[in-house]
Scaffold this motif. Structure first.
Motif, PDB file in Angstrom:
ATOM      1  N   ALA A  81     -18.197   4.364  56.329  1.00 20.75           N
ATOM      2  CA  ALA A  81     -16.799   4.378  55.916  1.00 20.75           C
ATOM      3  C   ALA A  81     -16.588   5.431  54.836  1.00 20.75           C
ATOM      4  CB  ALA A  81     -16.395   3.001  55.390  1.00 20.75           C
ATOM      5  N   ARG A  82     -15.416   6.065  54.847  1.00 25.01           N
ATOM      6  CA  ARG A  82     -15.069   7.040  53.812  1.00 25.01           C
ATOM      7  C   ARG A  82     -13.604   6.830  53.437  1.00 25.01           C
ATOM      8  NH1 ARG A  82     -12.204  11.507  55.691  1.00 25.01           N
ATOM      9  NH2 ARG A  82     -12.022  11.561  57.935  1.00 25.01           N
ATOM     10  N   ASN A  83     -13.242   7.333  52.286  1.00 26.98           N
ATOM     11  CA  ASN A  83     -11.858   7.165  51.854  1.00 26.98           C
ATOM     12  C   ASN A  83     -11.106   8.483  51.934  1.00 26.98           C
ATOM     13  OD1 ASN A  83     -12.151   8.741  49.563  1.00 26.98           O
ATOM     14  ND2 ASN A  83     -12.668   7.043  48.267  1.00 26.98           N
ATOM     15  N   VAL A  84      -9.809   8.379  52.136  1.00 24.64           N
ATOM     16  CA  VAL A  84      -8.886   9.504  52.044  1.00 24.64           C
ATOM     17  C   VAL A  84      -7.817   9.061  51.065  1.00 24.64           C
ATOM     18  CG1 VAL A  84      -7.225  10.938  53.267  1.00 24.64           C
ATOM     19  CG2 VAL A  84      -9.358  10.284  54.382  1.00 24.64           C
ATOM     20  N   SER A  85      -7.625   9.856  50.020  1.00 26.16           N
ATOM     21  CA  SER A  85      -6.706   9.452  48.957  1.00 26.16           C
ATOM     22  C   SER A  85      -5.666  10.523  48.697  1.00 26.16           C
ATOM     23  CB  SER A  85      -7.490   9.207  47.660  1.00 26.16           C
ATOM     24  OG  SER A  85      -8.443   8.199  47.840  1.00 26.16           O
ATOM     25  N   LEU A  86      -4.492  10.068  48.255  1.00 24.67           N
ATOM     26  CA  LEU A  86      -3.470  10.974  47.741  1.00 24.67           C
ATOM     27  C   LEU A  86      -3.546  10.906  46.227  1.00 24.67           C
ATOM     28  CD1 LEU A  86      -0.424  10.260  50.063  1.00 24.67           C
ATOM     29  CD2 LEU A  86      -1.955  12.215  50.102  1.00 24.67           C
ATOM     30  N   ILE A  87      -3.767  12.063  45.598  1.00 25.41           N
ATOM     31  CA  ILE A  87      -3.941  12.141  44.153  1.00 25.41           C
ATOM     32  C   ILE A  87      -2.745  12.865  43.557  1.00 25.41           C
ATOM     33  CG2 ILE A  87      -5.466  12.881  42.294  1.00 25.41           C
ATOM     34  CD1 ILE A  87      -6.838  11.011  44.306  1.00 25.41           C
ATOM     35  N   GLU A  88      -2.069  12.219  42.613  1.00 26.91           N
ATOM     36  CA  GLU A  88      -0.992  12.873  41.869  1.00 26.91           C
ATOM     37  C   GLU A  88      -1.602  13.499  40.622  1.00 26.91           C
ATOM     38  OE1 GLU A  88       3.252  12.002  39.658  1.00 26.91           O
ATOM     39  OE2 GLU A  88       2.392  10.474  40.967  1.00 26.91           O
ATOM     40  N   MET A  89      -1.576  14.812  40.560  1.00 29.85           N
ATOM     41  CA  MET A  89      -2.183  15.527  39.446  1.00 29.85           C
ATOM     42  C   MET A  89      -1.260  15.486  38.225  1.00 29.85           C
ATOM     43  SD  MET A  89      -4.960  16.260  40.895  1.00 29.85           S
ATOM     44  CE  MET A  89      -5.773  17.332  39.746  1.00 29.85           C
ATOM     45  N   ALA A  90      -1.838  15.701  37.052  1.00 33.77           N
ATOM     46  CA  ALA A  90      -1.082  15.636  35.802  1.00 33.77           C
ATOM     47  C   ALA A  90       0.027  16.685  35.758  1.00 33.77           C
ATOM     48  CB  ALA A  90      -2.023  15.824  34.614  1.00 33.77           C
ATOM     49  N   GLU A  91      -0.128  17.774  36.488  1.00 33.79           N
ATOM     50  CA  GLU A  91       0.873  18.850  36.504  1.00 33.79           C
ATOM     51  C   GLU A  91       2.063  18.536  37.400  1.00 33.79           C
ATOM     52  OE1 GLU A  91      -2.961  20.363  35.166  1.00 33.79           O
ATOM     53  OE2 GLU A  91      -2.416  19.291  36.975  1.00 33.79           O
ATOM     54  N   GLY A  92       1.976  17.459  38.211  1.00 30.72           N
ATOM     55  CA  GLY A  92       3.125  17.017  38.991  1.00 30.72           C
ATOM     56  C   GLY A  92       3.040  17.240  40.484  1.00 30.72           C
ATOM     57  N   PHE A  93       1.961  17.782  41.020  1.00 29.24           N
ATOM     58  CA  PHE A  93       1.849  17.962  42.460  1.00 29.24           C
ATOM     59  C   PHE A  93       0.892  16.919  43.040  1.00 29.24           C
ATOM     60  CE2 PHE A  93      -1.461  20.504  40.596  1.00 29.24           C
ATOM     61  CZ  PHE A  93      -2.545  20.386  41.448  1.00 29.24           C
ATOM     62  N   VAL A  94       0.956  16.714  44.346  1.00 32.14           N
ATOM     63  CA  VAL A  94       0.130  15.725  45.030  1.00 32.14           C
ATOM     64  C   VAL A  94      -0.813  16.456  45.977  1.00 32.14           C
ATOM     65  CG1 VAL A  94       0.150  13.741  46.600  1.00 32.14           C
ATOM     66  CG2 VAL A  94       1.935  13.984  44.876  1.00 32.14           C
ATOM     67  N   VAL A  95      -2.073  16.028  45.994  1.00 38.59           N
ATOM     68  CA  VAL A  95      -3.088  16.644  46.841  1.00 38.59           C
ATOM     69  C   VAL A  95      -3.857  15.553  47.581  1.00 38.59           C
ATOM     70  CG1 VAL A  95      -4.797  16.749  44.992  1.00 38.59           C
ATOM     71  CG2 VAL A  95      -4.984  18.312  46.894  1.00 38.59           C
ATOM     72  N   ARG A  96      -4.266  15.858  48.807  1.00 34.97           N
ATOM     73  CA  ARG A  96      -5.079  14.931  49.591  1.00 34.97           C
ATOM     74  C   ARG A  96      -6.542  15.275  49.356  1.00 34.97           C
ATOM     75  NH1 ARG A  96      -5.182  14.364  56.167  1.00 34.97           N
ATOM     76  NH2 ARG A  96      -7.312  13.644  56.226  1.00 34.97           N
ATOM     77  N   GLY A  97      -7.363  14.261  49.124  1.00 35.25           N
ATOM     78  CA  GLY A  97      -8.775  14.495  48.885  1.00 35.25           C
ATOM     79  C   GLY A  97      -9.572  13.219  49.031  1.00 35.25           C
ATOM     80  N   ARG A  98     -10.815  13.292  48.605  1.00 34.54           N
ATOM     81  CA  ARG A  98     -11.725  12.152  48.693  1.00 34.54           C
ATOM     82  C   ARG A  98     -12.197  11.802  47.292  1.00 34.54           C
ATOM     83  NH1 ARG A  98     -17.217  11.547  49.321  1.00 34.54           N
ATOM     84  NH2 ARG A  98     -17.577  13.781  49.443  1.00 34.54           N
TER      85      ARG A  98
END
Length: 138
Positions: A81-98
């Protein structure tokens, strides 16, 4: 019609670079993102601003700290199993990562930092938890 073109310094900062670029000071990797010079919206890996559709974007460097907004555990096409996450960065943009760690232990609201590791299959950024996850009665 008035078109804000930004200063010469801002235009020079908008040169095309890789998604993960090495820092000059400590050679650790940093994430770069775009910011619209018209409305100031921060975005990740876009050609046009999603708010005003402007194409005058300058490149900035992120500090690499963010918050998990959503995390999903996938069991498909992988031996584990692995995760896929949406991360909201401190600068205000959202990135998909693990996010590194047990997939079941990653929750919305967890604080993360960009890791030097990179996902070998998908090429997405990899993050690590800043705080130890809360484990009740262990």
């Amino acid at each position: 019609m008035y078109h804000h073109s930004g200063s010469v310094a801002q235009q020079a900062a908008g040169s095309a670079t890789g998604i993960l670029a090495p820092r000059a000071a400590d050679h650790a990797e940093a994430m770069v993102f775009q910011r619209c010079t018209w409305c100031g919206t921060a975005m990740y890996h876009r050609l046009l601003c999603p708010v005003c559709q402007g194409s005058d974007l300058r490149t900035e460097r992120s500090e690499g700290v963010g918050t998990v907004r959503h995390s999903t555990v996938l069991h498909r096409n992988t031996p584990a199993a692995r995760n896929v996450s949406l991360i909201e960065m401190a600068e205000g943009f959202v990135v998909r990562g693990r996010v590194m760690g047990p997939p079941i232990g990653i929750h919305s609201g967890d604080r993360v930092r960009l890791s030097t590791a990179k996902d070998p299959v998908r090429g997405e950024p990899v993050f690590q938890l800043l705080d130890e996850p809360y484990r009740a009665w262990t």
